[in-house]
Design a protein around this motif. Structure first.
Motif, PDB file in Angstrom:
ATOM      1  N   HIS A 121       0.880  -1.163   0.000  1.00  0.00           N
ATOM      2  CA  HIS A 121       0.000   0.000   0.000  1.00  0.00           C
ATOM      3  C   HIS A 121       0.920   1.216   0.000  1.00  0.00           C
ATOM      4  O   HIS A 121       1.502   1.564   1.027  1.00  0.00           O
ATOM      5  N   MET A 122       1.072   1.823  -1.146  1.00  0.00           N
ATOM      6  CA  MET A 122       2.042   2.919  -1.296  1.00  0.00           C
ATOM      7  C   MET A 122       1.357   4.125  -1.915  1.00  0.00           C
ATOM      8  O   MET A 122       0.828   4.048  -3.024  1.00  0.00           O
ATOM      9  N   GLY A 123       1.356   5.225  -1.183  1.00  0.00           N
ATOM     10  CA  GLY A 123       0.774   6.453  -1.692  1.00  0.00           C
ATOM     11  C   GLY A 123      -0.123   7.112  -0.667  1.00  0.00           C
ATOM     12  O   GLY A 123      -0.091   6.798   0.525  1.00  0.00           O
ATOM     13  N   TRP A 124      -0.963   8.014  -1.168  1.00  0.00           N
ATOM     14  CA  TRP A 124      -1.776   8.861  -0.305  1.00  0.00           C
ATOM     15  C   TRP A 124      -3.131   8.228  -0.050  1.00  0.00           C
ATOM     16  O   TRP A 124      -3.738   7.654  -0.939  1.00  0.00           O
ATOM     17  N   ASN A 125      -3.603   8.349   1.188  1.00  0.00           N
ATOM     18  CA  ASN A 125      -4.896   7.794   1.547  1.00  0.00           C
ATOM     19  C   ASN A 125      -5.503   8.622   2.668  1.00  0.00           C
ATOM     20  O   ASN A 125      -4.791   9.257   3.443  1.00  0.00           O
ATOM     21  N   THR A 126      -6.828   8.597   2.724  1.00  0.00           N
ATOM     22  CA  THR A 126      -7.539   9.297   3.793  1.00  0.00           C
ATOM     23  C   THR A 126      -7.630   8.400   5.026  1.00  0.00           C
ATOM     24  O   THR A 126      -7.399   7.193   4.962  1.00  0.00           O
ATOM     25  N   VAL A 127      -7.977   9.002   6.141  1.00  0.00           N
ATOM     26  CA  VAL A 127      -8.157   8.271   7.393  1.00  0.00           C
ATOM     27  C   VAL A 127      -9.464   8.728   8.042  1.00  0.00           C
ATOM     28  O   VAL A 127      -9.993   9.786   7.720  1.00  0.00           O
ATOM     29  N   LYS A 128      -9.968   7.893   8.949  1.00  0.00           N
ATOM     30  CA  LYS A 128     -11.165   8.240   9.718  1.00  0.00           C
ATOM     31  C   LYS A 128     -10.771   8.376  11.174  1.00  0.00           C
ATOM     32  O   LYS A 128     -10.636   7.388  11.894  1.00  0.00           O
ATOM     33  N   ALA A 129     -10.577   9.628  11.589  1.00  0.00           N
ATOM     34  CA  ALA A 129     -10.138   9.910  12.958  1.00  0.00           C
ATOM     35  C   ALA A 129     -11.338  10.085  13.878  1.00  0.00           C
ATOM     36  O   ALA A 129     -12.393  10.564  13.454  1.00  0.00           O
ATOM     37  N   PRO A 130     -11.195   9.713  15.145  1.00  0.00           N
ATOM     38  CA  PRO A 130     -12.302   9.844  16.091  1.00  0.00           C
ATOM     39  C   PRO A 130     -12.432  11.267  16.620  1.00  0.00           C
ATOM     40  O   PRO A 130     -11.501  12.075  16.528  1.00  0.00           O
ATOM     41  N   GLU A 131     -13.571  11.555  17.197  1.00  0.00           N
ATOM     42  CA  GLU A 131     -13.759  12.845  17.848  1.00  0.00           C
ATOM     43  C   GLU A 131     -12.803  12.958  19.031  1.00  0.00           C
ATOM     44  O   GLU A 131     -12.521  11.972  19.708  1.00  0.00           O
ATOM     45  N   GLY A 132     -12.293  14.138  19.237  1.00  0.00           N
ATOM     46  CA  GLY A 132     -11.410  14.366  20.368  1.00  0.00           C
ATOM     47  C   GLY A 132      -9.968  13.986  20.113  1.00  0.00           C
ATOM     48  O   GLY A 132      -9.147  14.043  21.032  1.00  0.00           O
ATOM     49  N   SER A 133      -9.633  13.616  18.876  1.00  0.00           N
ATOM     50  CA  SER A 133      -8.253  13.274  18.555  1.00  0.00           C
ATOM     51  C   SER A 133      -7.348  14.482  18.726  1.00  0.00           C
ATOM     52  O   SER A 133      -7.675  15.584  18.281  1.00  0.00           O
ATOM     53  N   ARG A 144      -5.241  13.766   3.438  1.00  0.00           N
ATOM     54  CA  ARG A 144      -4.549  12.543   3.029  1.00  0.00           C
ATOM     55  C   ARG A 144      -3.149  12.469   3.643  1.00  0.00           C
ATOM     56  O   ARG A 144      -2.497  13.488   3.829  1.00  0.00           O
ATOM     57  N   PHE A 145      -2.739  11.231   3.916  1.00  0.00           N
ATOM     58  CA  PHE A 145      -1.420  10.967   4.481  1.00  0.00           C
ATOM     59  C   PHE A 145      -0.708   9.917   3.629  1.00  0.00           C
ATOM     60  O   PHE A 145      -1.345   9.141   2.914  1.00  0.00           O
ATOM     61  N   TYR A 146       0.608   9.884   3.738  1.00  0.00           N
ATOM     62  CA  TYR A 146       1.409   9.028   2.861  1.00  0.00           C
ATOM     63  C   TYR A 146       1.774   7.712   3.555  1.00  0.00           C
ATOM     64  O   TYR A 146       2.421   7.699   4.589  1.00  0.00           O
ATOM     65  N   PHE A 147       1.348   6.616   2.928  1.00  0.00           N
ATOM     66  CA  PHE A 147       1.580   5.272   3.454  1.00  0.00           C
ATOM     67  C   PHE A 147       2.565   4.500   2.578  1.00  0.00           C
ATOM     68  O   PHE A 147       2.556   4.644   1.352  1.00  0.00           O
ATOM     69  N   VAL A 148       3.393   3.662   3.202  1.00  0.00           N
ATOM     70  CA  VAL A 148       4.212   2.673   2.500  1.00  0.00           C
ATOM     71  C   VAL A 148       4.299   1.438   3.397  1.00  0.00           C
ATOM     72  O   VAL A 148       5.109   1.382   4.317  1.00  0.00           O
ATOM     73  N   HIS A 149       3.455   0.438   3.130  1.00  0.00           N
ATOM     74  CA  HIS A 149       3.475  -0.756   3.981  1.00  0.00           C
ATOM     75  C   HIS A 149       2.661  -1.864   3.326  1.00  0.00           C
ATOM     76  O   HIS A 149       1.770  -1.619   2.514  1.00  0.00           O
ATOM     77  N   SER A 150       2.975  -3.097   3.727  1.00  0.00           N
ATOM     78  CA  SER A 150       2.208  -4.268   3.301  1.00  0.00           C
ATOM     79  C   SER A 150       1.546  -4.958   4.484  1.00  0.00           C
ATOM     80  O   SER A 150       0.727  -5.856   4.288  1.00  0.00           O
ATOM     81  N   TYR A 151       1.921  -4.555   5.693  1.00  0.00           N
ATOM     82  CA  TYR A 151       1.425  -5.181   6.916  1.00  0.00           C
ATOM     83  C   TYR A 151       0.822  -4.107   7.816  1.00  0.00           C
ATOM     84  O   TYR A 151       1.221  -2.941   7.757  1.00  0.00           O
ATOM     85  N   ALA A 152      -0.116  -4.515   8.655  1.00  0.00           N
ATOM     86  CA  ALA A 152      -0.740  -3.570   9.583  1.00  0.00           C
ATOM     87  C   ALA A 152      -1.509  -4.331  10.644  1.00  0.00           C
ATOM     88  O   ALA A 152      -1.832  -5.515  10.485  1.00  0.00           O
ATOM     89  N   ALA A 153      -1.818  -3.642  11.732  1.00  0.00           N
ATOM     90  CA  ALA A 153      -2.757  -4.160  12.726  1.00  0.00           C
ATOM     91  C   ALA A 153      -4.161  -3.941  12.178  1.00  0.00           C
ATOM     92  O   ALA A 153      -4.500  -2.831  11.751  1.00  0.00           O
ATOM     93  N   GLN A 154      -4.972  -4.993  12.178  1.00  0.00           N
ATOM     94  CA  GLN A 154      -6.274  -4.922  11.516  1.00  0.00           C
ATOM     95  C   GLN A 154      -7.443  -5.122  12.464  1.00  0.00           C
ATOM     96  O   GLN A 154      -8.593  -5.187  12.039  1.00  0.00           O
ATOM     97  N   ASN A 155      -7.166  -5.240  13.751  1.00  0.00           N
ATOM     98  CA  ASN A 155      -8.240  -5.332  14.736  1.00  0.00           C
ATOM     99  C   ASN A 155      -7.745  -4.747  16.050  1.00  0.00           C
ATOM    100  O   ASN A 155      -6.574  -4.442  16.210  1.00  0.00           O
ATOM    101  N   TRP A 156      -8.647  -4.626  16.986  1.00  0.00           N
ATOM    102  CA  TRP A 156      -8.319  -4.027  18.280  1.00  0.00           C
ATOM    103  C   TRP A 156      -9.075  -4.758  19.364  1.00  0.00           C
ATOM    104  O   TRP A 156     -10.295  -4.864  19.313  1.00  0.00           O
TER     105      TRP A 156
END
Length: 213
Positions: A121-133, A144-156
């Motif tokens: 996943h390389m390039g610019w993407n939007t994010v969904k930030a919570p209230e009060g961040s 948009r923010f710049y990402f370069v990665h193939s791995y991530a945390a996908q749950n919490w």
């Protein structure tokens, strides 16, 4: 005029140290690139960068006892910011190419390969930030923010009731599947994207974090 906040940028053999240093200086901080535990423990904020493989980053981090530095800072309520793989190693473990590596364990969960048609996943993407961040304060939803990665945390699976840290604020993004783009959890914050490569948006995020110290 108040003194500049002091930041330790942890040098453990991984990360965009020079670009991260420049970005943090622009955010108004006095930055020291170091592996010295005393400096890293006593700075107003500690930044943990990271690029490349999870296992290699953990090996480098353990080599300078960075896991202990992070743990000691958090035990004292001292702010830490992880960036990219520097975010990933805060979780319990990472799995790459079938190899499982133990992480710092500050957060529950596993860092795994994204299920997406195109990787990295390389390039610019939007994010969904919570209230009060704090990190995303003052930013539009389409920033948009710049990402370069193939791995991530996908749950919490964090139970705020059983934690000494403040309840977590979770920011999500999507590439094939939803994944955690940022976490704010009391003194511990992290971003999967690279704020130092994210132009004005990244500069604003780093400024927000520095001002919160």
């Amino acid at each position: 005029m108040s003194a500049k906040k002091t930041l330790a940028l942890l040098d453990y053999g991984s990360g965009n140290l020079h670009s991260a240093e420049r970005a943090l200086v622009r955010a108004g901080a006095d930055v020291t690139v170091t592996a010295d535990p005393e400096i890293a423990l006593n700075a107003d904020g500690l930044v943990v960068p990271g690029v490349g493989a999870y296992a290699a980053c953990m090996s480098g981090l353990l080599g300078v006892r960075g896991d202990r530095i992070i743990g000691k800072r958090l035990a004292g309520g001292r702010p830490v910011l992880g960036i990219c793989v520097g975010m990933q190693i805060l979780f319990e473990r990472g799995v790459e190419f079938g190899v499982e590596t133990e992480g710092c364990g500050e957060w529950p969960g596993v860092v795994e390969r994204l299920d997406a048609p195109v990787l990295p996943h390389m390039g610019w993407n939007t994010v969904k930030a919570p209230e009060g961040s704090v990190l995303f304060a003052g930013m539009d939803a389409d920033t948009r923010f710049y990402f370069v990665h193939s791995y991530a945390a996908q749950n919490w699976a964090w139970d705020d009731n059983n934690s000494n840290l403040a309840p977590a604020k979770l920011t999500w993004s999507e590439h094939g599947v939803p994944f955690l783009a940022a976490v704010e959890n009391g003194p511990l914050s992290a971003t999967q994207f690279h704020p130092e490569k994210s132009g004005d948006a990244g500069a604003q995020l780093l400024h927000n974090w520095v001002q919160s110290l």
